[in-house]
Design a protein around this motif. Structure first.
Motif, PDB file in Angstrom:
ATOM      1  N   LEU A 109       5.036   3.598   3.233  1.00  0.00           N
ATOM      2  CA  LEU A 109       3.966   2.485   2.826  1.00  0.00           C
ATOM      3  C   LEU A 109       3.519   1.846   4.149  1.00  0.00           C
ATOM      4  O   LEU A 109       2.342   1.468   4.026  1.00  0.00           O
ATOM      5  N   ASP A 115       1.837  -0.322   6.908  1.00  0.00           N
ATOM      6  CA  ASP A 115       1.394  -1.723   6.907  1.00  0.00           C
ATOM      7  C   ASP A 115       1.064  -2.430   5.525  1.00  0.00           C
ATOM      8  O   ASP A 115       1.079  -3.641   5.383  1.00  0.00           O
ATOM      9  N   ILE A 116       1.488  -1.684   4.592  1.00  0.00           N
ATOM     10  CA  ILE A 116       1.415  -2.371   3.223  1.00  0.00           C
ATOM     11  C   ILE A 116       2.155  -3.442   2.927  1.00  0.00           C
ATOM     12  O   ILE A 116       2.146  -4.359   2.479  1.00  0.00           O
ATOM     13  N   THR A 117       3.422  -3.148   3.733  1.00  0.00           N
ATOM     14  CA  THR A 117       4.392  -4.082   3.429  1.00  0.00           C
ATOM     15  C   THR A 117       4.715  -5.054   4.471  1.00  0.00           C
ATOM     16  O   THR A 117       5.635  -5.930   4.644  1.00  0.00           O
ATOM     17  N   ARG A 176       0.622 -10.098   4.735  1.00  0.00           N
ATOM     18  CA  ARG A 176      -0.516  -9.172   3.938  1.00  0.00           C
ATOM     19  C   ARG A 176      -0.714  -9.853   2.662  1.00  0.00           C
ATOM     20  O   ARG A 176       0.103 -10.577   1.927  1.00  0.00           O
ATOM     21  N   THR A 190      -4.455  -2.749  -4.116  1.00  0.00           N
ATOM     22  CA  THR A 190      -3.180  -2.230  -3.379  1.00  0.00           C
ATOM     23  C   THR A 190      -2.601  -1.112  -4.283  1.00  0.00           C
ATOM     24  O   THR A 190      -1.833  -0.271  -3.607  1.00  0.00           O
ATOM     25  N   LEU A 193      -3.667   2.041  -2.931  1.00  0.00           N
ATOM     26  CA  LEU A 193      -3.080   2.390  -1.574  1.00  0.00           C
ATOM     27  C   LEU A 193      -1.850   2.810  -1.599  1.00  0.00           C
ATOM     28  O   LEU A 193      -1.676   4.013  -1.059  1.00  0.00           O
ATOM     29  N   ILE A 194      -1.002   2.131  -2.591  1.00  0.00           N
ATOM     30  CA  ILE A 194       0.206   2.609  -2.894  1.00  0.00           C
ATOM     31  C   ILE A 194       0.495   4.128  -3.480  1.00  0.00           C
ATOM     32  O   ILE A 194       1.281   4.925  -2.901  1.00  0.00           O
ATOM     33  N   ARG A 201      -0.128   6.793  -0.679  1.00  0.00           N
ATOM     34  CA  ARG A 201       0.765   6.821  -0.144  1.00  0.00           C
ATOM     35  C   ARG A 201       2.286   7.597  -0.688  1.00  0.00           C
ATOM     36  O   ARG A 201       3.260   8.391  -0.067  1.00  0.00           O
TER      37      ARG A 201
END
Lengths: 416, 416
Positions: B200, B202-204, B208, B242, B245-246, B249
């Motif tokens: 993941l 930078d999503i975590t 954010r 979001t 994006l998830i 990935r």
């Protein structure tokens, strides 16, 4: 001695996580005679935490804190404790060394931010943490009105670190209260909550010592006994007298104590006789086999089982049931148990029939369920009355089957 | 708008019961943009309750109270609220009438002590209770420093009465906060917690917006998304970005959203194809069949199953496995799945082999487990790497079996 418990963390106040530490700590304190009069949960705001500590340390003899000892910016316990007594945070070399070697063991370098975990309000003591990097903090705070100092113990929020720290390092420092409290539980099956209350009579009256409360969970009735006394022995004496009375009034429904479930008792009885069980479930989807095999050491006493649906059973030609009928009855349950015992060459076989597809709209139309037991020279069947509470039907019928086997095993034991 | 929540009851502070109301209310308040900064639980002592109400009503805009509205002497909420504003308790005829008629419906006379439930601090309002005898109380308390009045809502402690009262009568009275919060969950299987974090990226990251947290429960990885915004629509827009994006990935591991478990997805996919599943479990004791049949509407897609032990399987001569070996392997798992599919005449059959008896002392000696799937022209088997965490082995292997079927059903769907 009055205690209170404070849990720190915005993840608790915003509802993301449930605090279970405070309940656990209250129970532990109660068992050594210390009563808890407040639980407080606070978001990660330094001023609010300090205000609360000021209030709590004045009104209580003991304050237990969980959480806020991590290395990040929102971990504020040590700063708040320092501010409470207007002290600086000072480095404890021994704690730093312990934390560094914990990282070394995992072949990692200690991040600089973990250094804060080795800092304590001047005058406070580090409490060793054997299961994580954050040491706890022990501190005594003077009070007004010539009351004795308030003791504050801060522990990590992670239960697996907090609980051993409490046992090893906090509990031994606490002066015992004058009134010890001991809890005990008696577990019953096959009787309803109000019937239990009626049979127990004055044993459940308010203000009785020991107190006896009744709770029900998925058709299991639990009697909760709470005894107070000057010593552990005094409490246990009271509890055993109450056991006696309870046995006299509802002994036939009691199957176990504390965390014991019906399946533990059944596995223990089978292992005494070195005998096996096979199962056939129709409508409970494997709940009976799952509960039985979850018991440690059960594998040697489980012969195997089948999971089926009503329609599959009706389609089986081998079953000795009237082929025109659309539901299964007591005779079908017995046939299933006998066939299962034969198939698996087991000593005992339990069968369950619960038609979960039947309409279940109102009190008039609650489906019936059957549990049957087959063994050498034994054929038993019971019709289980279900309530409209559909959610617990599978669990109730599974327990009824286990209870039928339990009672039979006890009768067989008495005969021999 | 700052809120706090107070739970009343000695059974909570002494640890007998766990308060879950405060967490529930915090989540509800968060979802309308009201943040909670304190939870407090107090024993049944009138002075301490009044002190706390005084403090809370000064520092917060909203105070929600649960518990202490019953008819007995240790129910002190209404007395404490009256004392807070120095008001008398006065009888509300309408509430009294409602309570009396509730007893009449159950053909019982109202005990005299229930009369107190119709009494309210002068100036406060009754909140109707559609599910019990205790009405709630709504009151506004003036504050110093020209702050707006603090609103206090007292509700029963029983969750089944408290929750509908909150939705029907408390929530509509609250002015919404400026920042709405919306939560969402994405469920994944077949990937570990740290691998998920790595994928993941930078999503975590902390800070954010929306925030994405990772939690693991019995080998299921859940991504918790928390979005803040000025409206529900703004939050949902952020969440859907979001999601996107998830998916880019770690899309291959995602199986569902919110409360969806693997078995819900599998039942839905089978019902689309009108096909059936049979199961054969060796070591999971019926957990697979139980989870599958717990899904509403699953009965038509379940053909039946068996629950067995390693020893029983090894004794079966029919099984195409090297009779000299003492454990079962991948080939045995496939044989079991094929035999099960034949026996139950099902479209799909899953088999599980988990040797729970094998020694399980250290990392070196963790037993292997196998799951296999048989269908028309399909034979699949997977070896499942277990960790030393024995407690979740049954659940992990059961999920792996469901996930194998889920992926196969999706592939079949894509082909056609």
């Amino acid at each position: 001695m009055q205690a209170e418990i404070i849990a720190l963390g915005s993840e608790l106040t915003n509802g993301e996580k449930l605090d279970t530490n405070s309940q656990w700590l209250s129970t532990e304190l109660a068992s050594v005679g210390i009563s808890t009069h407040f639980h407080t949960t606070i978001a990660d705001h330094i001023d609010e935490i300090v205000d609360q500590l000021r209030l709590s340390s004045q009104r209580s003899d003991l304050v237990l804190i969980t959480g806020g000892l991590g290395p990040t910016l929102d971990d504020l316990t040590r700063q708040a404790m320092a501010e409470l007594i207007s002290a600086d945070l000072v480095l404890d070399e021994e704690s730093l060394h312990t934390i560094e070697s914990m990282f070394q063991k995992r072949s990692r370098e200690m991040p600089e931010r973990n250094r804060i975990q080795a800092m304590f309000p001047e005058g406070a003591e580090a409490i060793p943490n054997l299961h994580g990097t954050a040491p706890g903090i022990w501190m005594q705070v003077p009070r007004t009105d010539s009351k004795p100092d308030c003791c504050i113990a801060a522990m990590p929020g992670v239960p697996s670190e907090m609980k051993p720290m409490f046992y090893q390092s906090v509990l031994p420092r606490l002066s015992r209260g004058t009134n010890i409290i001991r809890f005990a539980r008696v577990n019953c099956f096959g009787v309803g909550e109000s019937k239990t209350e009626e049979l127990l009579g004055d044993i459940t009256s308010r203000g009785r010592d020991p107190e006896v409360g009744i709770t029900a969970h998925e058709a299991t009735i639990t009697l909760r006994i709470k005894a107070m006394g000057e010593s552990v022995e005094a409490c246990e004496q009271k509890i055993s007298e109450t056991y006696e009375l309870i046995h006299q009034r509802i002994g036939e429904y009691i199957f176990g104590y504390e965390d014991e479930e019906l399946e533990h008792i059944v596995v223990a009885l089978l292992s005494q006789r070195v005998q096996t069980l096979a199962t056939c479930e129709c409508g409970t989807g494997g709940l009976l086999s799952y509960r039985f095999t979850e018991v440690a050491g059960s594998a040697d006493f489980y012969a195997g089982g089948t999971v089926s649906t009503i329609q599959n059973i009706l389609n089986q030609e081998s079953l000795q049931t009237d082929s025109k009928q659309q539901t299964l009855d007591a005779a079908a349950a017995i046939s299933l148990a006998k066939a299962t015992r034969e198939n698996y060459a087991s000593d005992f076989a339990l069968s369950i029939i619960l038609d979960v597809n039947q309409s279940w709209q109102d009190n008039e139309n609650v489906p019936q369920a059957f549990v049957a037991l087959a063994a050498e020279g034994i054929e038993l069947v019971e019709e289980i009355g279900l309530t409209v509470n559909r959610a617990i039907a599978k669990s109730r019928v599974t327990k009824a089957a286990l209870n039928l086997l339990r009672r039979t095993l006890i009768d067989l034991g008495n005969e021999s």
